[in-house]
Design a protein around this motif. Structure first.
Motif, PDB file in Angstrom:
ATOM      1  N   TRP A 184       0.836  -1.194   0.000  1.00 24.94           N
ATOM      2  CA  TRP A 184       0.000   0.000   0.000  1.00 24.94           C
ATOM      3  C   TRP A 184       0.876   1.251   0.000  1.00 24.94           C
ATOM      4  CZ3 TRP A 184       0.782  -3.022   4.326  1.00 24.94           C
ATOM      5  CH2 TRP A 184       1.344  -2.391   5.454  1.00 24.94           C
ATOM      6  N   SER A 188      -2.121   7.903   0.701  1.00 22.71           N
ATOM      7  CA  SER A 188      -2.644   7.333  -0.531  1.00 22.71           C
ATOM      8  C   SER A 188      -3.811   8.148  -1.053  1.00 22.71           C
ATOM      9  CB  SER A 188      -3.087   5.893  -0.298  1.00 22.71           C
ATOM     10  OG  SER A 188      -3.706   5.364  -1.456  1.00 22.71           O
ATOM     11  N   SER A 191      -5.570   5.277  -5.297  1.00 24.15           N
ATOM     12  CA  SER A 191      -5.209   4.592  -6.538  1.00 24.15           C
ATOM     13  C   SER A 191      -4.484   3.283  -6.229  1.00 24.15           C
ATOM     14  CB  SER A 191      -4.299   5.489  -7.384  1.00 24.15           C
ATOM     15  OG  SER A 191      -4.907   6.713  -7.669  1.00 24.15           O
ATOM     16  N   GLU A 192      -4.272   2.492  -7.254  1.00 24.87           N
ATOM     17  CA  GLU A 192      -3.483   1.264  -7.107  1.00 24.87           C
ATOM     18  C   GLU A 192      -2.091   1.677  -6.634  1.00 24.87           C
ATOM     19  OE1 GLU A 192      -0.780  -1.794  -7.667  1.00 24.87           O
ATOM     20  OE2 GLU A 192      -0.728  -0.039  -8.989  1.00 24.87           O
TER      21      GLU A 192
END
Length: 735
Positions: A184, A188, A191-192
């Motif tokens: 991860w 974040s 998004s991927e």
């Protein structure tokens, strides 16, 4: 049913590498009945009959990561059934070896990009690749003893794990997106994760990326502003930064010959020093001719590089001088000031390992770490009855070495013991290696210098203690790596390094020794010169130049270093205040560099001046060597007079740098050749940190043409192999 048959004992690096399913498949091919199992000594094969082709194939066709030291065959009564089976492991123990971490194999790399349940999965691995030593907590090497223990295998992974015909049979880190570790971003955008990390890198951000042995600080290597910002944040002004890219991209920016390509592609996936070819920012490695490149060695790296399609800086994630960060919380705390974001995962790292650093031409290991450790070295002939020994190495570039059962285990690079956290790591490594390998030493060894932290640690172990002179340890390490027998006789050893305490209480560092494991004598040495300011000479090369030039009767220092406190330094030399005498070749390199205006006021990292001097010399046209004088005591006075003349003639710095290398090589080679001519030795050994200078090493070999020369290729020539030499000397003196 019991019947007359055979037992085949295989010793070496044979566990955790797919050796049992390999033997199982061989047995099907040769029609054997019996079993194969792991036990405390390696792999044991029991079979109903002996087939020479099968025995040959055990070594000749071994799995990619396996290393077979011996195959022993004996007649025995064996239990056999209808076929050939993989039996349960025998007694636990630490007589066999642990496999180093290995780069993602071609099959797993392809699987990450193909349709299937592991498409895009950052932790894809099999018995031929993936984490080993960095996830291991204890032996035997089973999943429950690794940091993969919290991840219970799903039905599909469990089926692969249990199938001898599958390349994931008993692959302890086997996992998939359903049951394995996750990756991860922090913070974040939703998004991927890998795609988001790539986007951030492409706009110039710095990302902390969790790898196998620790975190890296990562940025776009083609972005000069990003590289400069990384240097500013990390307070690392000039030390070269490691790079990671696909082979296709490496070939755009570096000269890659066949040997370098093979080393880059090795399962160890080291950082390989390659000549520059493309156009990257100078700030990646200021004033150097080579860059350190490595290929992606985890699926996460493959995916990230595929997303950015350009080379990335991958430098150790740490505070300056501290060990590499390995924990997620530790990274948040320590790397937050460096990184704009984190690419994290939840598989813990059991053991921090820096990236190994190597050269293919000439072949050498500069830092022995991830991918190479914990490989062992077989002890040379004559050491079969050696006791278990523990050796604690030097003070900088520290490592420890264990001797047991005919093998030497040299630990990973630990670092500078002046740093408190590195010292903690050193003490932990001592306990860690002892427990992992069930080591019960009968003798300890350390450096002769009583104030090294490693020496004080050794003295507190309560074992018989062998104190080893620093350069004798260099000699023995070179002998041991090259398999020189215990009773192989004396060699002439050229030992060139920074500094080590001599038995005369002066600081050595430029010697020709005549000796073996048991004894040595100092046959020639560089003229001792005052170290003005003691340890400060390692940081400020002008001090070395001042002492050398004044001792040669030259006033040149006044012109070269007008802004330095020369009068005070000269007064200290005159009165002998904090000016110990030293024959150090490393300090001679620093003095020459300072005279050429290289790092005169200060080095930002150890070896900066010498590395820059080597790079300059490699760019020079052919030249003649600077002269040295003296006999047993090698006198650099003629060198400095020639340097002064070249300065007055405005001779190119490149030419002067090359003349220095040529002269130094000739002066020391001549002394070694004298010992050969006198019949005192027939082989020359080359060791010490200066031998990591590829130009100097090549020049010495050229000067010694026609004489057998041995040098380091499997262990570092610098203090990273000192513990190996200490251990061999202690073993030799204890038998």
């Amino acid at each position: 049913m019991k019947t007359d048959g055979f037992e085949i004992r295989v010793r070496g690096q044979v566990q955790g590498v797919g050796f049992r399913p390999f033997v199982w498949q061989l047995a099907q091919r040769f029609g054997l009945r019996g079993e194969v199992l792991n036990d405390a000594e390696g792999v044991l094969i029991r079979c109903d009959r002996l087939d020479d082709g099968f025995v040959r194939a055990v070594s000749a066709e071994k799995p990619l990561l396996a290393r077979v030291d011996t195959v022993e065959v004996s007649a025995a009564e064996v239990e056999v059934g209808e076929g050939f089976v993989i039996a349960a492991s025998g007694a636990a123990g630490a007589e066999t070896r642990v496999t180093p971490d290995a780069a993602t194999c071609a099959d797993c790399a392809a699987e990450v990009y193909e349709d299937g349940r592991r498409r895009g999965y950052a932790f894809t691995n099999c018995t031929h690749c993936g984490p080993r030593f960095t996830i291991l907590k204890a032996l035997p090497y089973d999943r429950g003893q690794t940091t993969m223990a919290p991840f219970e295998m799903c039905v599909d992974c469990a089926a692969e794990y249990a199938d001898p015909a599958d390349r994931r049979f008993h692959a302890q880190p086997v996992a998939c997106p359903v049951c394995g570790p996750k990756v991860w971003m922090e913070p974040s955008s939703g998004s991927e994760p890998i795609a988001e990390a790539a986007e951030r890198l492409l706009v110039g951000e710095i990302i902390a990326v969790k790898g196998l042995g620790g975190f890296h600080l990562c940025c776009d290597a083609t972005n000069a502003d990003a590289v400069a910002e990384l240097r500013r944040r990390k307070h690392r002004p000039t030390k070269p930064l490691a790079l990671m890219a696909s082979m296709e991209i490496v070939e755009r920016f570096a000269v890659v010959d066949a040997a370098s390509e093979a080393l880059l592609s090795d399962p160890a996936a080291p950082v390989v020093l390659l000549p520059k070819a493309g156009d990257l920012p100078d700030a990646v490695a200021p004033d150097q001719n080579r860059l350190g490149w490595m290929l992606p060695y985890t699926p996460l790296h493959h995916l990230l590089l595929d997303a950015v399609e350009r080379p990335l800086v991958m430098t150790s994630g740490n505070l300056s001088g501290e060990p590499q960060v390995i924990g997620n919380d530790e990274a948040r705390e320590k790397l937050g000031r460096f990184a704009d974001a984190f690419l994290m995962h939840d598989r813990d790292i059991a053991r921090r390992l820096d990236d190994s650093v190597e050269r293919a031409d000439p072949p050498m290991i500069l830092r022995r770490a991830r991918g190479r450790v914990p490989e062992t070295l077989p002890l040379p002939g004559g050491f079969r009855d050696a006791p278990q020994v523990i050796a604690y190495g030097a003070h900088v570039k520290s490592a420890i070495c264990l001797i047991k059962n005919g093998q030497a285990l040299l630990s990973h690079h630990l670092g500078d013991l002046d740093d408190a956290l590195t010292w903690e790591e050193f003490v932990e490594a001592d306990a860690d290696y002892a427990e992992l390998f069930d080591h019960k030493p009968q003798v300890a060894a350390c450096d002769l210098h009583p104030d090294y932290r490693s020496s004080r640690h050794a003295a507190g172990k309560g074992l018989p203690l062998v104190e080893v002179q620093h350069h004798h340890a260099h000699l023995a390490a070179c002998l041991g790596e090259n398999g020189w027998p215990l009773d192989g006789g004396h060699v002439a050893a050229i030992i060139l390094d920074g500094m080590g305490l001599g038995p005369d209480q002066t600081v050595w560092g430029g010697e020709v020794l005549l000796g073996d494991y048991r004894e040595y004598e100092r046959a020639a040495w560089l003229r001792p010169t005052p170290l003005v300011g003691g340890d400060m000479t390692q940081k400020e090369p002008w001090r070395n130049a001042l002492a050398q030039l004044d001792l040669a009767g030259l006033p040149l220092a006044d012109d070269l270093f007008p802004d330095k406190p020369l009068a005070m330094a000269r007064m200290a030399m005159e009165k002998g205040l904090n000016c110990p005498l030293s024959s150090s070749a490393g300090r001679l390199f620093d003095a020459m560099a300072a005279c050429l205006g290289i790092c005169a006021g200060g080095q930002s990292f150890e070896g900066e001046a010498a590395m820059t001097l080597e790079a300059l010399a490699e760019n020079a046209a052919p030249a003649t060597p600077y002269p040295f004088g003296g006999a047993h005591e090698i006198d650099p006075t003629p060198l400095w007079h020639a340097v002064a003349e070249d300065v007055s003639l405005n001779t190119p710095r490149e030419t002067m740098a090359l003349r220095f290398h040529l002269g130094l090589a000739k002066a020391f080679a001549d002394q070694a050749k004298r010992l050969i001519a006198e019949g005192k030795a027939d082989t020359v050994a080359l060791s010490g940190g200066c031998m990591q200078n590829g130009l100097l090493l090549g020049l010495l070999q050229r000067e010694l043409d026609g004489i057998r020369v041995i040098h380091h290729t499997k262990t570092p020539a610098n203090d990273g192999s000192i513990a190996l030499g200490q251990a061999l000397i202690a073993a030799a003196q204890s038998m």
